[in-house]
Scaffold this active site. Sequence first.
Site, PDB file in Angstrom:
ATOM      1  N   ASP A  14      26.601   3.091  10.927  1.00  3.87           N
ATOM      2  CA  ASP A  14      27.447   2.922   9.744  1.00  3.87           C
ATOM      3  C   ASP A  14      27.081   3.971   8.708  1.00  3.87           C
ATOM      4  O   ASP A  14      25.909   4.336   8.566  1.00  3.87           O
ATOM      5  CB  ASP A  14      27.306   1.531   9.132  1.00  3.87           C
ATOM      6  CG  ASP A  14      28.340   1.303   8.022  1.00  3.87           C
ATOM      7  OD1 ASP A  14      29.529   1.153   8.339  1.00  3.87           O
ATOM      8  OD2 ASP A  14      27.939   1.311   6.846  1.00  3.87           O
ATOM      9  N   GLU A  16      27.738   5.196   4.554  1.00  2.00           N
ATOM     10  CA  GLU A  16      28.291   5.005   3.223  1.00  2.00           C
ATOM     11  C   GLU A  16      28.494   6.403   2.652  1.00  2.00           C
ATOM     12  O   GLU A  16      27.649   7.283   2.826  1.00  2.00           O
ATOM     13  CB  GLU A  16      27.352   4.187   2.341  1.00  2.00           C
ATOM     14  CG  GLU A  16      27.029   2.796   2.868  1.00  2.00           C
ATOM     15  CD  GLU A  16      28.245   1.907   3.049  1.00  2.00           C
ATOM     16  OE1 GLU A  16      29.264   2.127   2.342  1.00  2.00           O
ATOM     17  OE2 GLU A  16      28.207   1.001   3.896  1.00  2.00           O
ATOM     18  N   ALA A  17      29.629   6.596   1.987  1.00  2.08           N
ATOM     19  CA  ALA A  17      29.985   7.946   1.564  1.00  2.08           C
ATOM     20  C   ALA A  17      30.612   7.934   0.179  1.00  2.08           C
ATOM     21  O   ALA A  17      30.771   6.892  -0.455  1.00  2.08           O
ATOM     22  CB  ALA A  17      30.934   8.586   2.576  1.00  2.08           C
ATOM     23  N   TYR A 122      36.921   7.092  10.689  1.00  3.65           N
ATOM     24  CA  TYR A 122      36.064   7.378   9.548  1.00  3.65           C
ATOM     25  C   TYR A 122      34.673   7.881   9.933  1.00  3.65           C
ATOM     26  O   TYR A 122      34.355   9.050   9.725  1.00  3.65           O
ATOM     27  CB  TYR A 122      35.929   6.136   8.655  1.00  3.65           C
ATOM     28  CG  TYR A 122      35.334   6.449   7.296  1.00  3.65           C
ATOM     29  CD1 TYR A 122      36.148   6.925   6.270  1.00  3.65           C
ATOM     30  CD2 TYR A 122      33.979   6.303   7.048  1.00  3.65           C
ATOM     31  CE1 TYR A 122      35.609   7.248   5.029  1.00  3.65           C
ATOM     32  CE2 TYR A 122      33.428   6.610   5.811  1.00  3.65           C
ATOM     33  CZ  TYR A 122      34.249   7.083   4.813  1.00  3.65           C
ATOM     34  OH  TYR A 122      33.704   7.407   3.583  1.00  3.65           O
ATOM     35  N   HIS A 189      28.311  -3.573   2.802  1.00  4.74           N
ATOM     36  CA  HIS A 189      28.512  -2.272   2.154  1.00  4.74           C
ATOM     37  C   HIS A 189      27.216  -1.541   1.807  1.00  4.74           C
ATOM     38  O   HIS A 189      27.220  -0.597   1.027  1.00  4.74           O
ATOM     39  CB  HIS A 189      29.413  -2.387   0.927  1.00  4.74           C
ATOM     40  CG  HIS A 189      30.777  -2.907   1.253  1.00  4.74           C
ATOM     41  ND1 HIS A 189      31.624  -2.260   2.129  1.00  4.74           N
ATOM     42  CD2 HIS A 189      31.425  -4.027   0.851  1.00  4.74           C
ATOM     43  CE1 HIS A 189      32.755  -2.970   2.235  1.00  4.74           C
ATOM     44  NE2 HIS A 189      32.649  -4.041   1.486  1.00  4.74           N
ATOM     45  N   ASP A 194      25.657  -3.384   7.087  1.00  5.29           N
ATOM     46  CA  ASP A 194      26.870  -3.320   7.897  1.00  5.29           C
ATOM     47  C   ASP A 194      26.564  -3.100   9.371  1.00  5.29           C
ATOM     48  O   ASP A 194      27.282  -3.585  10.251  1.00  5.29           O
ATOM     49  CB  ASP A 194      27.795  -2.219   7.383  1.00  5.29           C
ATOM     50  CG  ASP A 194      28.504  -2.618   6.099  1.00  5.29           C
ATOM     51  OD1 ASP A 194      28.495  -3.819   5.762  1.00  5.29           O
ATOM     52  OD2 ASP A 194      29.075  -1.735   5.432  1.00  5.29           O
TER      53      ASP A 194
END
Length: 337
Positions: A14, A16-17, A122, A189, A194
Site C-alpha cells: 500500500d 500513501e501519496a 493507482y 489510511h 491498510d
Amino acid sequence: MAESSRCETFVFLDLEATGLPNANPEIAEISLFAIHRFSLEHPERDESGTLQLPRVLDKLTLCMCPERDFTPKASEITGLSNQNLTNNHKPGFDRTVIKTLQEFLKRQESPICLVAHNGFDYDFPLLRTELQRLGADMPEGTICLDTLPTLRGLDKAHHHSTRASHGKKSYSLSNLYRRYFNDEPKAAHSAEGDVYTLVMVFLHRAPELLQCFDAEAQSWDEIEPMYTPTPGDSVVEATMPEMHYPHPLPLRFYSQGCGLDAKVRRGPELFWILSRVDSSERERKEELSKSELEETSEVTEANKNPYMTKNLFYNIFNRWPSNLCLKTYREGKPTTS
C-alpha cells in the site's frame, strides 16, 4: 497469465501519496508485508476460529518527504504533510529507498507477486513512476494482482453481495473488511494499517483468489507509469572527466522547468549554482576553460548565487557526450547555503 504456482511469495503493498492520479502524486509512505504462499494456503486461526495474521511474515514501512505538495484532501486523509515529514527529517524517494526495497525483496523466495487493492489504477503505476525516475525496476518475473477487480469479478460470478450499511455495493478495502469481519479496520489510511486490512481481506477469500490468479494477474512489465516525469521532476547525475581542472566535477542537475539547479563539487568544497537555460540555444558550443570554471566557482563561493553561463552548461553536456554517465535518480531538492 502465468500459473499461480509460480508465485511463491505474495508481497502485499500500500502507498500513501500526495494526491490522486490527476495531481501527478508522489509517494510519501510505502508499506509491504511479504507472506509466503504456504501461509496463504494454510491460514492461522485462533481458538474461536477467527483468522489471524500469519505469524511468519516480513514487514517494511518507510515514510518519505515528497517534493510535491500534498493536496489538502490527501493530507487530511493520510495524516501526512510536507511539514510533519520535514520536521521528522525524512528524505525523499531516493536511492536509499530503492536499495532498501531491493534488499527486502531479495530476502523473499521468488517469483514474487505484488498485491494491492486498486493496484492496477493507482499503487502499481505510481510505484513504476517513482522507480522510473531513478532508473530502477522490480525483480525480473514479478507478477501483480489487484484485489479490487478480482473480488468484484468473483462476487459477480458467484452472486455474492458485498454491501455497505447504506445498501450500495462497495468494494472499498474498508467496506470489504467490515463485511467479512464485522469490525472496523485498524489504522485506515496509514500504509501499514491498510496493508494489514488487505492481508486479512485476502485471507478471507484466499482459496478463490489463488484459484483465479491465472485470469486476473498481470506481469509487472505490463504496468504503465502513472505519468511521465516532466523535466521539473527529473534528476540527472553526471560526472565530467578530469580534463581542464585538477578534480573531476560530479554534477547533479535538478531540472525545474526552464531552469536547472546544479551542485558542483571541487575538492572538499561544495557550491550551488542556478542555471537558466534556453533549450532553443542548445546548438551553441564554445570552449570550456579552467578560468571560466574558477570564475563561476568563486562567485558562488561568495554566496552570490549566480547564474551559470549558458555556454558553460552546454559545454559540460556537449563537449564530452561519450564520457558522461547519466543516471536518473531522486534526492532532496537542493537549497542555497
